[in-house]
Design a protein around this motif. Structure first.
Motif, PDB file in Angstrom:
ATOM      1  N   VAL A  45     123.880  16.571  22.597  1.00  0.00           N
ATOM      2  CA  VAL A  45     123.267  15.721  21.564  1.00  0.00           C
ATOM      3  C   VAL A  45     122.035  14.999  22.102  1.00  0.00           C
ATOM      4  CG1 VAL A  45     123.659  13.780  20.009  1.00  0.00           C
ATOM      5  CG2 VAL A  45     125.518  15.406  20.465  1.00  0.00           C
ATOM      6  N   PHE A  46     122.099  14.571  23.354  1.00  0.00           N
ATOM      7  CA  PHE A  46     121.032  13.766  23.940  1.00  0.00           C
ATOM      8  C   PHE A  46     119.818  14.595  24.372  1.00  0.00           C
ATOM      9  CE2 PHE A  46     125.056  11.581  24.530  1.00  0.00           C
ATOM     10  CZ  PHE A  46     124.771  10.325  24.015  1.00  0.00           C
ATOM     11  N   LEU A  47     119.937  15.914  24.307  1.00  0.00           N
ATOM     12  CA  LEU A  47     118.787  16.765  24.629  1.00  0.00           C
ATOM     13  C   LEU A  47     117.672  16.627  23.596  1.00  0.00           C
ATOM     14  CD1 LEU A  47     120.541  20.102  25.724  1.00  0.00           C
ATOM     15  CD2 LEU A  47     119.524  18.366  27.205  1.00  0.00           C
ATOM     16  N   LEU A  74     116.922  13.502  30.651  1.00  0.00           N
ATOM     17  CA  LEU A  74     117.098  13.964  32.037  1.00  0.00           C
ATOM     18  C   LEU A  74     118.490  13.599  32.557  1.00  0.00           C
ATOM     19  CD1 LEU A  74     113.627  13.062  33.602  1.00  0.00           C
ATOM     20  CD2 LEU A  74     114.469  15.325  32.956  1.00  0.00           C
ATOM     21  N   PHE A  75     118.945  12.396  32.187  1.00  0.00           N
ATOM     22  CA  PHE A  75     120.291  11.979  32.589  1.00  0.00           C
ATOM     23  C   PHE A  75     121.348  12.864  31.944  1.00  0.00           C
ATOM     24  CE2 PHE A  75     124.167   9.547  31.688  1.00  0.00           C
ATOM     25  CZ  PHE A  75     124.552   9.223  32.979  1.00  0.00           C
ATOM     26  N   SER A  76     121.151  13.252  30.675  1.00  0.00           N
ATOM     27  CA  SER A  76     122.135  14.095  29.978  1.00  0.00           C
ATOM     28  C   SER A  76     122.223  15.477  30.621  1.00  0.00           C
ATOM     29  CB  SER A  76     121.779  14.221  28.493  1.00  0.00           C
ATOM     30  OG  SER A  76     120.618  15.009  28.308  1.00  0.00           O
ATOM     31  N   MET A 181     117.458  24.999  25.547  1.00  0.00           N
ATOM     32  CA  MET A 181     118.374  24.449  26.549  1.00  0.00           C
ATOM     33  C   MET A 181     119.794  24.397  26.015  1.00  0.00           C
ATOM     34  SD  MET A 181     116.407  21.439  28.669  1.00  0.00           S
ATOM     35  CE  MET A 181     115.883  20.493  27.238  1.00  0.00           C
ATOM     36  N   THR A 182     119.940  24.057  24.736  1.00  0.00           N
ATOM     37  CA  THR A 182     121.270  24.004  24.121  1.00  0.00           C
ATOM     38  C   THR A 182     121.933  25.368  24.149  1.00  0.00           C
ATOM     39  OG1 THR A 182     120.614  22.192  22.651  1.00  0.00           O
ATOM     40  CG2 THR A 182     122.534  23.479  22.000  1.00  0.00           C
ATOM     41  N   VAL A 183     121.165  26.399  23.759  1.00  0.00           N
ATOM     42  CA  VAL A 183     121.698  27.765  23.770  1.00  0.00           C
ATOM     43  C   VAL A 183     122.084  28.180  25.191  1.00  0.00           C
ATOM     44  CG1 VAL A 183     121.116  30.192  23.392  1.00  0.00           C
ATOM     45  CG2 VAL A 183     120.461  28.485  21.701  1.00  0.00           C
ATOM     46  N   MET A 187     126.025  28.748  25.346  1.00  0.00           N
ATOM     47  CA  MET A 187     126.279  30.153  25.031  1.00  0.00           C
ATOM     48  C   MET A 187     127.402  30.758  25.867  1.00  0.00           C
ATOM     49  SD  MET A 187     123.634  33.389  24.816  1.00  0.00           S
ATOM     50  CE  MET A 187     123.396  33.470  26.599  1.00  0.00           C
ATOM     51  N   PRO A 188     127.475  30.477  27.182  1.00  0.00           N
ATOM     52  CA  PRO A 188     128.575  31.063  27.975  1.00  0.00           C
ATOM     53  C   PRO A 188     129.967  30.663  27.496  1.00  0.00           C
ATOM     54  CG  PRO A 188     126.847  30.232  29.412  1.00  0.00           C
ATOM     55  CD  PRO A 188     126.530  29.731  28.036  1.00  0.00           C
TER      56      PRO A 188
END
Length: 213
Positions: A45-47, A74-76, A181-183, A187-188
């Motif tokens: 969510v924080f991305l 960056l922290f997330s 980045m989320t994918v 994804m894995p």
């Protein structure tokens, strides 16, 4: 000829194993508890914080909020990887630390040995190693093409935007980066899809493990 046929059969067995069984989803994620799965997805969510931060920067001149939200992202990312490693270690300790296995790599090695059976000979391992090593070299060019293509692609997008639409461009670009980045992160957990070069590397690494015995 008989040995070559046996070796080819072994290559298919190893390939199918790394493709279907030697995956993060099967090895780790399916063993996560419901609470661990929730915490695993939470940092995603924080991305997307920089999207709002970019809006505030362009329309309200809020550099403070822009920087703080960027640091939060960056922290997330750090949080996600740290937490992922912690959960992996817990799963490994619970399911893969057995009498004859000191790690998940040992677990997969012993499992593959049983599947290969009599095909697991010194001669066949040498042929398998040469085959997958050759495949690894052939796929390096894909990375080179990707590295060259991406900067050209984004420079073309940037040149098509006028200065008065710069804020829109940056917000779209940051949103796309967050989505990518989320994918890449989640994804894995849903599919076993891996690039062929990754599969070849994993197969080659497993064969090296087999040679240790």
């Amino acid at each position: 000829m008989k040995n070559e046929v046996a070796s080819e059969h072994g290559i298919n067995i190893i390939w199918n194993y790394v493709k279907n069984d030697y995956s993060w989803k099967e090895s780790y994620f399916k063993h996560f508890t419901k609470g661990q799965k929730f915490l695993f997805f939470l940092p995603i969510v924080f991305l997307f914080l920089p999207v709002y931060g970019t809006y505030e920067l362009f329309y309200n001149d809020s550099w403070t909020l822009f920087i703080l939200l960027g640091l939060g992202t960056l922290f997330s990312i750090w949080w996600f990887h740290k937490q992922k490693t912690f959960f992996e270690n817990k799963v490994s300790a619970k399911y893969y630390t057995l009498k004859d296995c000191s790690s998940i790599n040992e677990y997969h090695k012993h499992k593959l040995v049983k599947i290969l059976g009599k095909l697991n000979t010194k001669e066949n391992r040498s042929l398998w190693k040469s085959y997958f090593r050759g495949k690894m070299k052939k796929n390096i060019n894909i990375i080179v093409i990707f590295i060259i293509f991406v900067p050209i692609y984004f420079s073309q997008i940037l040149s098509s935007y006028k200065k008065d639409n710069l804020s829109t461009y940056y917000m779209i670009e940051i949103t796309l980066m967050a989505l990518l980045m989320t994918v890449a992160f989640i994804m894995p957990a849903f599919v076993n899809f891996k690039a062929k070069r990754v599969l070849y590397n994993q197969a080659y690494s497993l064969i090296l493990e087999l040679e240790k015995d």
